[in-house]
Each structure stands twice: as structure tokens, then as C-alpha cells.
Scaffold this motif. Structure first.
Motif, mmCIF file in Angstrom:
data_model
loop_
_atom_site.group_PDB
_atom_site.id
_atom_site.type_symbol
_atom_site.label_atom_id
_atom_site.label_comp_id
_atom_site.label_asym_id
_atom_site.label_seq_id
_atom_site.Cartn_x
_atom_site.Cartn_y
_atom_site.Cartn_z
ATOM 1 N N ALA A 79 -33.451 27.160 24.454
ATOM 2 C CA ALA A 79 -33.824 25.881 23.840
ATOM 3 C C ALA A 79 -34.794 26.066 22.686
ATOM 4 O O ALA A 79 -34.806 25.266 21.740
ATOM 5 C CB ALA A 79 -34.426 24.960 24.899
ATOM 6 N N ASN A 80 -35.602 27.126 22.736
ATOM 7 C CA ASN A 80 -36.596 27.377 21.698
ATOM 8 C C ASN A 80 -36.029 28.105 20.479
ATOM 9 O O ASN A 80 -36.748 28.304 19.498
ATOM 10 C CB ASN A 80 -37.767 28.192 22.272
ATOM 11 C CG ASN A 80 -38.681 27.349 23.142
ATOM 12 O OD1 ASN A 80 -38.925 26.183 22.846
ATOM 13 N ND2 ASN A 80 -39.175 27.929 24.226
ATOM 14 N N ASP A 81 -34.764 28.512 20.550
ATOM 15 C CA ASP A 81 -34.154 29.237 19.428
ATOM 16 C C ASP A 81 -33.828 28.241 18.304
ATOM 17 O O ASP A 81 -32.965 27.377 18.473
ATOM 18 C CB ASP A 81 -32.879 29.934 19.891
ATOM 19 C CG ASP A 81 -32.305 30.867 18.830
ATOM 20 O OD1 ASP A 81 -32.556 30.635 17.621
ATOM 21 O OD2 ASP A 81 -31.591 31.809 19.193
ATOM 22 N N PRO A 82 -34.469 28.354 17.149
ATOM 23 C CA PRO A 82 -34.235 27.390 16.065
ATOM 24 C C PRO A 82 -32.855 27.509 15.428
ATOM 25 O O PRO A 82 -32.429 26.610 14.691
ATOM 26 C CB PRO A 82 -35.338 27.733 15.053
ATOM 27 C CG PRO A 82 -35.631 29.180 15.299
ATOM 28 C CD PRO A 82 -35.474 29.374 16.776
ATOM 29 N N LEU A 83 -32.137 28.602 15.727
ATOM 30 C CA LEU A 83 -30.814 28.800 15.128
ATOM 31 C C LEU A 83 -29.690 28.184 15.963
ATOM 32 O O LEU A 83 -28.532 28.218 15.558
ATOM 33 C CB LEU A 83 -30.553 30.304 14.937
ATOM 34 C CG LEU A 83 -31.519 31.023 13.986
ATOM 35 C CD1 LEU A 83 -31.126 32.489 13.858
ATOM 36 C CD2 LEU A 83 -31.532 30.353 12.621
ATOM 37 N N VAL A 84 -30.027 27.640 17.131
ATOM 38 C CA VAL A 84 -29.022 27.012 18.003
ATOM 39 C C VAL A 84 -29.011 25.503 17.756
ATOM 40 O O VAL A 84 -30.028 24.830 17.900
ATOM 41 C CB VAL A 84 -29.308 27.304 19.492
ATOM 42 C CG1 VAL A 84 -28.352 26.517 20.391
ATOM 43 C CG2 VAL A 84 -29.186 28.800 19.769
ATOM 44 N N ASP A 85 -27.832 24.982 17.388
ATOM 45 C CA ASP A 85 -27.673 23.547 17.160
ATOM 46 C C ASP A 85 -27.166 22.821 18.406
ATOM 47 O O ASP A 85 -27.569 21.698 18.691
ATOM 48 C CB ASP A 85 -26.663 23.291 16.028
ATOM 49 C CG ASP A 85 -27.027 23.982 14.736
ATOM 50 O OD1 ASP A 85 -28.201 23.884 14.345
ATOM 51 O OD2 ASP A 85 -26.141 24.610 14.131
ATOM 52 N N LEU A 86 -26.240 23.481 19.122
ATOM 53 C CA LEU A 86 -25.562 22.868 20.265
ATOM 54 C C LEU A 86 -25.652 23.792 21.471
ATOM 55 O O LEU A 86 -25.273 24.969 21.394
ATOM 56 C CB LEU A 86 -24.081 22.618 19.929
ATOM 57 C CG LEU A 86 -23.155 22.189 21.074
ATOM 58 C CD1 LEU A 86 -23.520 20.800 21.588
ATOM 59 C CD2 LEU A 86 -21.693 22.225 20.620
ATOM 60 N N VAL A 87 -26.136 23.277 22.600
ATOM 61 C CA VAL A 87 -26.208 24.039 23.846
ATOM 62 C C VAL A 87 -25.086 23.568 24.768
ATOM 63 O O VAL A 87 -24.946 22.372 25.035
ATOM 64 C CB VAL A 87 -27.569 23.862 24.538
ATOM 65 C CG1 VAL A 87 -27.558 24.488 25.935
ATOM 66 C CG2 VAL A 87 -28.673 24.479 23.687
ATOM 67 N N ILE A 88 -24.293 24.516 25.235
ATOM 68 C CA ILE A 88 -23.200 24.224 26.155
ATOM 69 C C ILE A 88 -23.612 24.647 27.563
ATOM 70 O O ILE A 88 -24.011 25.799 27.773
ATOM 71 C CB ILE A 88 -21.917 24.976 25.747
ATOM 72 C CG1 ILE A 88 -21.435 24.498 24.382
ATOM 73 C CG2 ILE A 88 -20.825 24.794 26.795
ATOM 74 C CD1 ILE A 88 -20.367 25.380 23.780
ATOM 75 N N VAL A 89 -23.522 23.743 28.520
ATOM 76 C CA VAL A 89 -23.877 24.029 29.907
ATOM 77 C C VAL A 89 -22.597 24.055 30.729
ATOM 78 O O VAL A 89 -21.994 23.013 31.001
ATOM 79 C CB VAL A 89 -24.862 22.978 30.460
ATOM 80 C CG1 VAL A 89 -25.211 23.294 31.914
ATOM 81 C CG2 VAL A 89 -26.123 22.930 29.607
ATOM 82 N N SER A 90 -22.169 25.248 31.109
ATOM 83 C CA SER A 90 -20.926 25.409 31.869
ATOM 84 C C SER A 90 -21.214 26.208 33.139
ATOM 85 O O SER A 90 -20.895 27.394 33.252
ATOM 86 C CB SER A 90 -19.864 26.120 31.014
ATOM 87 O OG SER A 90 -18.650 26.258 31.723
ATOM 88 N N VAL A 91 -21.845 25.525 34.096
ATOM 89 C CA VAL A 91 -22.235 26.131 35.370
ATOM 90 C C VAL A 91 -22.017 25.105 36.482
ATOM 91 O O VAL A 91 -21.591 23.984 36.227
ATOM 92 C CB VAL A 91 -23.718 26.575 35.353
ATOM 93 C CG1 VAL A 91 -23.976 27.618 34.280
ATOM 94 C CG2 VAL A 91 -24.638 25.370 35.146
ATOM 95 N N ASN A 92 -22.342 25.503 37.698
ATOM 96 C CA ASN A 92 -22.273 24.586 38.843
ATOM 97 C C ASN A 92 -23.047 23.308 38.554
ATOM 98 O O ASN A 92 -24.166 23.345 38.017
ATOM 99 C CB ASN A 92 -22.861 25.301 40.071
ATOM 100 C CG ASN A 92 -22.735 24.497 41.344
ATOM 101 O OD1 ASN A 92 -23.198 23.363 41.416
ATOM 102 N ND2 ASN A 92 -22.131 25.085 42.352
#
Length: 380
Positions: A79-92
Motif C-alpha cells: 500500500a505504501n508503494d507510490p508506483l502502485v495504482d491498483l491493488v488486486i486482492v485475490s485470496v480467501n
């Protein structure tokens, strides 16, 4: 326009020589990865987050991602990475709130698999967090983007079958194991896990049903678990537990009146095998005709290649409807990933008609909760 920079939570390393397409826990590799790779102009995978940096590093290498891809061992660092625009959550589903919350607090866009969270209360929590953050969100009810569902919605809204008066659905979960279960997916047997036959197998269809026909104004429901225990085996076929408790329902009946005034009934059964080979049969009746959708032995959201749509108007002959004309993904990616790819394309374009936001997916969670309470089960 620059590609959306993606960080994936849950892209697990692949066990040597194993087919991951139908194994629990490998959905990110089986569906999300090929979908994202199919549109490099829209998406760039820049980070992978697993339970450890070592696991993420191994996954990056095994899946052939660029060496520049960051490896993270916890959701806060991602979440703290400034280069990430979209986080995908694919877990239980039980970990969705924990893993999505840091990204939302950092005001990053978030894609969460379906169900949005484990039960209504947690789903409302995530939707509230996303609203406060003012970010774009998406939920993995990818069947909304299936050309089949898009076409059915178009037929209904165009008035081709007239005013909808009735919709009847017969669902079989015979594609799921009957007398044995996999060790890594024991949560699917627990109703309160929020990730089981009711929330996932039935929930995916219910989302499409209301997306096309609208919500229930009033309803009645029955839910029953006819199998109370099931044998658990590990991936090598060794028996782990001969009688693991099962509390998730395997029989569901819902009937009522839609907000449009149409009568609706949905029947979910659990046979060892379907007599007609169909997992889903959906008929929509109108004052001028009927539409019928049939999905052979499969999951609703998977986009089974042999799915069919038929239409009968008045006394005219029944016709098969071509819903794939002009589609770019049916033969471009593995079948299991095609609807996921269509959803990602819609997200990149901002086409909220064919992908669910946290808020619109929450409506399906609220309907599922109404069904639970109408059946006399405990809501959560």
C-alpha cells in the motif's frame, strides 16, 4: 495514456507439475494474470504481495514477470508503494478486509474478488472505507461483463420479449464435489466463512440475475443443508478427516415479486450429477416471448464455451442468439480468464455498466442477507 500499474495480492507460486486452474488459492494465476497480460496497453504488473517476500519473489520468477517487479511480504508495504495504482486482492474471502484496508487508506484503487467480504457487516465496512477514500473499486462478479449477460440484458431492456412477467431458474451445484472435499478449501463447507456454495456459486448467479432483472421487492426463502459432514482429502488423495462438519446450505429456494412486478423463482439443488447436464437453466418470460440461457456443467462466472442463449418471439421459431460477435477475448485468453479480462477492460474504460463497484456489489450482499433472514438462518 499510461497503463494502470498493478500490485497483486495472492499470486502464489505454482506447485511443480500441477494444474492450478481448478485448485483453491490459485485464481490469481489462473485468471487474473492471463487477463492482465492480454491488455498491456491498459495494465502493467509492478508488484506482487504474498505472505512472505520469499513467496512473492518465487511467484514473480515462476510466472515470468519482469525482474523489476517488486516483491512484498505484507499488505502495508504494498500500500505504501507510490508506483502502485491498483491493488488486486485475490485470496480467501476471510482476509479481504485485512488486505484491502491499507490500500484504501492510502487512497489506491482496489479490485477485490467476490464475495466482497465475509458477510454483510464486513462488506459494508469495505464499501464505507472505499467511499471515504474516494477511489475507484471493482469486485470480481465478472459475469456482468460476459457477452452472454450483456446480450440478455440488452434483450430485456429493448423490449424484444415484451414486459417481463416471470423468470424461473434451475441451478445445480453438481459440478462441485459431493462426497469428498479438498483440504485447502475447508472454508467452503462453513456457512459463516462467507465463502461457500451459497455466497460464491449461487451468489455469482444472483448478481447477474438482479443486474438484468432488478431486485426483489418481496421474497420468501428456504435454505437447507442435506449433507452435514463430508470427507476431507489432501492434494495427494490421502484421507485427512472422514467426517468434517458442513454447515453451508446445499439446497436453496427463493421466490417472490421483483421490483418490476414480475414473478421470480430460483431453485438451487445439489445432486451427484445433473440429469440434463446443465448447471444453470434460466428462462425469462415476457408478454411477447421468452429467452433461455443454458450453462452446461460449469460455474456461472467461468464463461463456459458451450453456454447458449435462445430466443422465441411469439409463434416464430426458436432462434439461437450469437452473443459473441465482435468479442476480443473468447479466443485470446484461456476460457476461465475471458470474463475477468472483459471486466478489466471495462474498468480501464470506466464502463461501470459491465463491472461491479464495491457499492453495487454491496446490493447483492444485502439481497443475500435478506434471503438468509427470510429462510430463518442467522445473519452475519
Amino acid at each position: 495514456m499510461s497503463p494502470i500499474r498493478v500490485g497483486i495480492i495472492g499470486l502464489k507460486p505454482i506447485p511443480t507439475g500441477e494444474d492450478i486452474s481448478n485448485q483453491p488459492g490459485y485464481w490469481a494465476g489462473a485468471a487474473h494474470l492471463p487477463a492482465l497480460r492480454a491488455m498491456p496497453e491498459d495494465y502493467e504488473i509492478v508488484a506482487v504481495c504474498n505472505s512472505s517476500v520469499e513467496s512473492a519473489t518465487t511467484a514473480i520468477k515462476q510466472h515470468g514477470l519482469p525482474e523489476s517487479t517488486k516483491a512484498y511480504g505484507n499488505q502495508d508495504d504494498l500500500a505504501n508503494d507510490p508506483l502502485v495504482d491498483l491493488v488486486i486482492v485475490s485470496v480467501n474471502v476471510g482476509k479481504h478486509v485485512l488486505l484491502a484496508k491499507p490500500a484504501l487508506e492510502k487512497k489506491k484503487d482496489v479490485f477485490v474478488e467476490w464475495p466482497l467480504a465475509a458477510g454483510l457487516a464486513q462488506s459494508e465496512e469495505l464499501a464505507k472505507l472505499a467511499s471515504a477514500a474516494g477511489v475507484r473499486t471493482s469486485v470480481g462478479v465478472q459475469a456482468r461483463a460476459d457477452p452472454l449477460v450483456v446480450k440478455v440484458k440488452e434483450i430485456v431492456e429493448s423490449g424484444r420479449i415484451g414486459q417481463v412477467t416471470n423468470s424461473s431458474v434451475w441451478i445445480s451445484s453438481g459440478v462441485l464435489p459431493y462426497g469428498a472435499w479438498t483440504e485447502g478449501a475447508r472454508y467452503y463447507l462453513d456457512f459463516k466463512s462467507g465463502g461457500n456454495n451459497f455466497f460464491i456459486y449461487f451468489g455469482h448467479f444472483l448478481d447477474s440475475f438482479t443486474h438484468v432483472l432488478g431486485d426483489f421487492a418481496e421474497l420468501q426463502a428456504i435454505m437447507k443443508s442435506t449433507v452435514s459432514s463430508i470427507a476431507i482429502f489432501n492434494t495427494k488423495g490421502v484421507l485427512i478427516n472422514p467426517a468434517h462438519p458442513k454447515t453451508s446450505p446445499d439446497q436453496v429456494l427463493v421466490q417472490g415479486i421483483l421490483e418490476s412486478g414480475a414473478v421470480a423463482s430460483i431453485s438451487v439443488r445439489k445432486p451427484k450429477a445433473e440429469i440434463d447436464g446443465a448447471s444453470f437453466r434460466w428462462i425469462i418470460s415476457g408478454t411477447e416471448g421468452e429467452a433461455e440461457v443454458v450453462i452446461p456443467r460449469s460455474h456461472w462466472q467461468f464463461g463456459e464455451v458451450k453456454r447458449t442463449l435462445r430466443l422465441k418471439i411469439g409463434e416464430n421459431e426458436t432462434q439461437n442468439v450469437d452473443f459473441l460477435y465482435g468479442d476480443e477475448f473468447e479466443s485470446k485468453v484461456p476460457a476461465i480468464a475471458a470474463n475477468v479480462a472483459r471486466q478489466y477492460r471495462a474498468f480501464a474504460k470506466g464502463d461501470t455498466e459491465t463491472f461491479a463497484t464495491f457499492e453495487s456489489a454491496l446490493k447483492t450482499h444485502r439481497l443475500l442477507d435478506r434471503i438468509i433472514r427470510a429462510a430463518g438462518w442467522e445473519s452475519f
